[in-house]
Scaffold this motif. Structure first.
Motif, PDB file in Angstrom:
ATOM      1  N   ALA A 250      11.223  32.553 -28.586  1.00  0.00           N
ATOM      2  CA  ALA A 250      12.142  31.788 -29.436  1.00  0.00           C
ATOM      3  C   ALA A 250      12.159  30.356 -28.941  1.00  0.00           C
ATOM      4  CB  ALA A 250      13.544  32.392 -29.378  1.00  0.00           C
ATOM      5  N   GLY A 251      12.126  29.387 -29.869  1.00  0.00           N
ATOM      6  CA  GLY A 251      12.038  27.993 -29.459  1.00  0.00           C
ATOM      7  C   GLY A 251      12.846  27.058 -30.322  1.00  0.00           C
ATOM      8  N   PRO A 252      12.594  25.751 -30.196  1.00  0.00           N
ATOM      9  CA  PRO A 252      13.354  24.745 -30.949  1.00  0.00           C
ATOM     10  C   PRO A 252      13.291  24.985 -32.456  1.00  0.00           C
ATOM     11  CG  PRO A 252      11.991  23.719 -29.264  1.00  0.00           C
ATOM     12  CD  PRO A 252      11.586  25.154 -29.315  1.00  0.00           C
ATOM     13  N   ASP A 253      14.385  24.643 -33.130  1.00  0.00           N
ATOM     14  CA  ASP A 253      14.544  24.871 -34.564  1.00  0.00           C
ATOM     15  C   ASP A 253      14.470  26.355 -34.886  1.00  0.00           C
ATOM     16  OD1 ASP A 253      15.138  24.124 -37.115  1.00  0.00           O
ATOM     17  OD2 ASP A 253      13.146  23.374 -37.622  1.00  0.00           O
ATOM     18  N   ALA A 254      14.889  27.183 -33.899  1.00  0.00           N
ATOM     19  CA  ALA A 254      14.922  28.643 -34.047  1.00  0.00           C
ATOM     20  C   ALA A 254      13.560  29.222 -34.435  1.00  0.00           C
ATOM     21  CB  ALA A 254      15.996  29.070 -35.044  1.00  0.00           C
ATOM     22  N   ARG A 255      12.466  28.586 -33.983  1.00  0.00           N
ATOM     23  CA  ARG A 255      11.141  29.167 -34.204  1.00  0.00           C
ATOM     24  C   ARG A 255      11.073  30.523 -33.521  1.00  0.00           C
ATOM     25  NH1 ARG A 255      10.215  23.737 -33.198  1.00  0.00           N
ATOM     26  NH2 ARG A 255       8.853  22.609 -34.634  1.00  0.00           N
ATOM     27  N   LEU A 256      10.447  31.480 -34.168  1.00  0.00           N
ATOM     28  CA  LEU A 256      10.250  32.802 -33.607  1.00  0.00           C
ATOM     29  C   LEU A 256       8.766  33.133 -33.645  1.00  0.00           C
ATOM     30  CD1 LEU A 256      13.221  34.748 -35.276  1.00  0.00           C
ATOM     31  CD2 LEU A 256      13.111  33.838 -32.951  1.00  0.00           C
ATOM     32  N   LEU A 257       8.215  33.464 -32.489  1.00  0.00           N
ATOM     33  CA  LEU A 257       6.802  33.797 -32.375  1.00  0.00           C
ATOM     34  C   LEU A 257       6.648  35.180 -31.753  1.00  0.00           C
ATOM     35  CD1 LEU A 257       5.519  30.399 -30.874  1.00  0.00           C
ATOM     36  CD2 LEU A 257       5.705  31.032 -33.293  1.00  0.00           C
ATOM     37  N   PHE A 258       5.464  35.758 -31.961  1.00  0.00           N
ATOM     38  CA  PHE A 258       5.211  37.106 -31.444  1.00  0.00           C
ATOM     39  C   PHE A 258       3.768  37.200 -30.963  1.00  0.00           C
ATOM     40  CE2 PHE A 258       3.785  41.509 -32.024  1.00  0.00           C
ATOM     41  CZ  PHE A 258       4.757  42.189 -31.303  1.00  0.00           C
ATOM     42  N   GLY A 259       3.598  37.638 -29.730  1.00  0.00           N
ATOM     43  CA  GLY A 259       2.276  37.962 -29.238  1.00  0.00           C
ATOM     44  C   GLY A 259       1.468  36.782 -28.738  1.00  0.00           C
ATOM     45  N   HIS A 260       0.322  37.119 -28.149  1.00  0.00           N
ATOM     46  CA  HIS A 260      -0.524  36.126 -27.477  1.00  0.00           C
ATOM     47  C   HIS A 260      -0.960  34.993 -28.386  1.00  0.00           C
ATOM     48  CE1 HIS A 260      -1.747  39.623 -24.607  1.00  0.00           C
ATOM     49  NE2 HIS A 260      -0.674  39.000 -24.169  1.00  0.00           N
ATOM     50  N   GLY A 261      -1.453  35.334 -29.562  1.00  0.00           N
ATOM     51  CA  GLY A 261      -2.030  34.304 -30.430  1.00  0.00           C
ATOM     52  C   GLY A 261      -1.021  33.259 -30.851  1.00  0.00           C
ATOM     53  N   GLU A 262       0.170  33.678 -31.284  1.00  0.00           N
ATOM     54  CA  GLU A 262       1.172  32.721 -31.749  1.00  0.00           C
ATOM     55  C   GLU A 262       1.725  31.883 -30.600  1.00  0.00           C
ATOM     56  OE1 GLU A 262       4.146  34.594 -34.155  1.00  0.00           O
ATOM     57  OE2 GLU A 262       2.705  35.205 -35.695  1.00  0.00           O
ATOM     58  N   ILE A 263       1.937  32.509 -29.443  1.00  0.00           N
ATOM     59  CA  ILE A 263       2.477  31.759 -28.299  1.00  0.00           C
ATOM     60  C   ILE A 263       1.462  30.731 -27.811  1.00  0.00           C
ATOM     61  CG2 ILE A 263       3.236  31.950 -25.895  1.00  0.00           C
ATOM     62  CD1 ILE A 263       4.415  34.733 -26.713  1.00  0.00           C
ATOM     63  N   ALA A 264       0.209  31.132 -27.640  1.00  0.00           N
ATOM     64  CA  ALA A 264      -0.829  30.181 -27.232  1.00  0.00           C
ATOM     65  C   ALA A 264      -0.995  29.085 -28.272  1.00  0.00           C
ATOM     66  CB  ALA A 264      -2.154  30.914 -27.013  1.00  0.00           C
ATOM     67  N   GLY A 265      -0.873  29.457 -29.547  1.00  0.00           N
ATOM     68  CA  GLY A 265      -1.003  28.467 -30.614  1.00  0.00           C
ATOM     69  C   GLY A 265       0.073  27.408 -30.556  1.00  0.00           C
ATOM     70  N   TRP A 266       1.311  27.809 -30.255  1.00  0.00           N
ATOM     71  CA  TRP A 266       2.396  26.819 -30.185  1.00  0.00           C
ATOM     72  C   TRP A 266       2.212  25.882 -28.988  1.00  0.00           C
ATOM     73  CZ3 TRP A 266       6.193  25.388 -26.705  1.00  0.00           C
ATOM     74  CH2 TRP A 266       7.136  24.484 -27.207  1.00  0.00           C
ATOM     75  N   ILE A 267       1.843  26.433 -27.842  1.00  0.00           N
ATOM     76  CA  ILE A 267       1.597  25.585 -26.667  1.00  0.00           C
ATOM     77  C   ILE A 267       0.500  24.576 -26.989  1.00  0.00           C
ATOM     78  CG2 ILE A 267       0.797  25.549 -24.280  1.00  0.00           C
ATOM     79  CD1 ILE A 267       2.056  28.356 -23.971  1.00  0.00           C
ATOM     80  N   GLY A 268      -0.575  25.055 -27.599  1.00  0.00           N
ATOM     81  CA  GLY A 268      -1.667  24.148 -27.964  1.00  0.00           C
ATOM     82  C   GLY A 268      -1.229  23.095 -28.964  1.00  0.00           C
ATOM     83  N   ALA A 269      -0.376  23.472 -29.919  1.00  0.00           N
ATOM     84  CA  ALA A 269       0.092  22.513 -30.918  1.00  0.00           C
ATOM     85  C   ALA A 269       0.933  21.419 -30.283  1.00  0.00           C
ATOM     86  CB  ALA A 269       0.898  23.242 -31.998  1.00  0.00           C
TER      87      ALA A 269
END
Length: 354
Positions: A250-269
């Motif tokens: 869970a992150g800013p603006d109540a973003r909700l992510l799940f699993g390796h791909g989405e978490i790595a994608g947000w860090i990269g973004a």
């Protein structure tokens, strides 16, 4: 006996008389039995019971409050900020989700308090004229506490979620604030420039490829390696080593992510907006309850907005982010994460604000 954690406890239980002291608490008021009780109880007394005057006995006179938008100094500033927030959101309720602590009565207890708040926007303030809308948002407050007083605090709040709940956006409010308080001579505030220089001025990166330790055994080393390997060295593939396949984020603006791909994608973004950005780990605390080890990491991001990414085309603006992450770990990996920083303050910087 150590502090009794929050997990699975009702607020009525948390606020009931707690009996005998569970930790050494030199100089703390007799009502508090451990550092978690201190944080939960005084927060409730100040915010929900509206005992604003309690701030004068629970904050040191010169206590600095560190925000991504700049520091507030002294107990009078804390009182003023509390009254302003309550003017806008007078019915605010605060549900403590976690207090991750470290330290002792001699050097001070360091707490990282995660709160979910519900409130109604009933008064004019930093979010504009009253709208009557309901909001729900997450805050994390890191506090250094010594002899009944908070002597230093770092505060992050999901202001982007508040903006969205009020029918606007972090971008719109950040741009509006930048017009009111523009940077002088195309520069940035001196305090932010110094922080950026300090973070970017860290020593050279170590390109070794070490194994991650068990976070339950060495949470400090685990946290430093996560940010060194994944964030500073951009080894996003190592997300698979430190997050469970089913990890919730869970992150800013109540973003909700799940699993390796989405978490790595947000860090990269986030990293994609700044070539050469650096991250510094500023504090790590941890507590273990049953099979879980919870880790609080306060960290800083510095760079230049020189590449198209999560926050639009490059502006050339120097950037600073103050963030706090809470990790719940089990079996050597992160199974839940909450990361908070102020996206309105970030858009303020991107839009040429001081």
């Amino acid at each position: 006996m150590s502090a009794l954690g929050l997990y699975g406890r009702d607020i009525a239980d948390l606020l009931a008389p707690q009996g005998a002291r569970r930790q050494p608490m030199q100089g703390f008021d007799p009502i508090y039995v451990d550092i978690i009780d201190y944080i939960i109880r005084c927060t409730h007394r100040i915010w929900e019971e509206k005992d604003i005057g309690l701030i004068a006995t629970h904050y040191s006179p010169d206590c600095p409050i560190h925000l991504m938008s700049g520091d507030v100094a002294g107990v009078e500033g804390v009182i003023a900020g509390t009254l302003k927030t309550l003017n806008s959101f007078p019915d605010r309720t605060l549900v403590g989700e976690a207090v991750i602590w470290s330290g002792n009565e001699t050097d001070g207890y360091h707490s990282s308090h995660r709160i979910t708040s519900h409130a109604t926007h009933q008064g004019d303030g930093e979010f504009g004229p009253a709208t009557g809308r309901r909001v729900c948002f997450t805050t994390i407050a890191d506090c250094l506490c010594l002899e009944n007083r908070i002597v230093e605090e770092w505060l992050v709040r999901d202001n982007a979620k508040i903006a969205r709940d009020l029918g606007t956006s972090a971008k719109a409010l950040g741009q509006a604030q930048a017009k009111v308080l523009p940077a002088a001579n195309a520069g940035i505030a001196d305090w932010r420039a110094k922080l950026i220089d300090d973070i970017l001025g860290q020593g050279p990166l170590d390109f070794k490829d070490p194994s991650f330790p068990d976070p339950a055994q060495d949470p400090d080393e685990f946290a430093h390696l996560v940010f060194q390997q994944i964030w500073n060295l951009r080894r996003l593939s190592r997300v698979r080593e430190i997050y469970a396949p089913h990890a919730h984020w869970a992150g800013p603006d109540a973003r909700l992510l799940f699993g390796h791909g989405e978490i790595a994608g947000w860090i990269g973004a986030l990293l994609s907006m700044s070539k050469g950005a650096r991250i510094r780990v500023d504090h790590v605390g941890s507590v273990t309850e049953g099979p879980f080890t919870d880790i609080a990491v306060r960290w800083s991001f510095a760079g230049t907005h020189n590449s198209t990414g999560l926050y639009g085309p490059p502006t050339g603006v120097p950037l600073y982010i103050l963030a706090i992450s809470h990790w719940r770990t089990l079996g050597g990996v992160i199974v839940e994460e909450t990361t908070i920083f102020d996206e309105i303050a970030l858009w303020h910087q991107l839009s040429g604000g001081a």
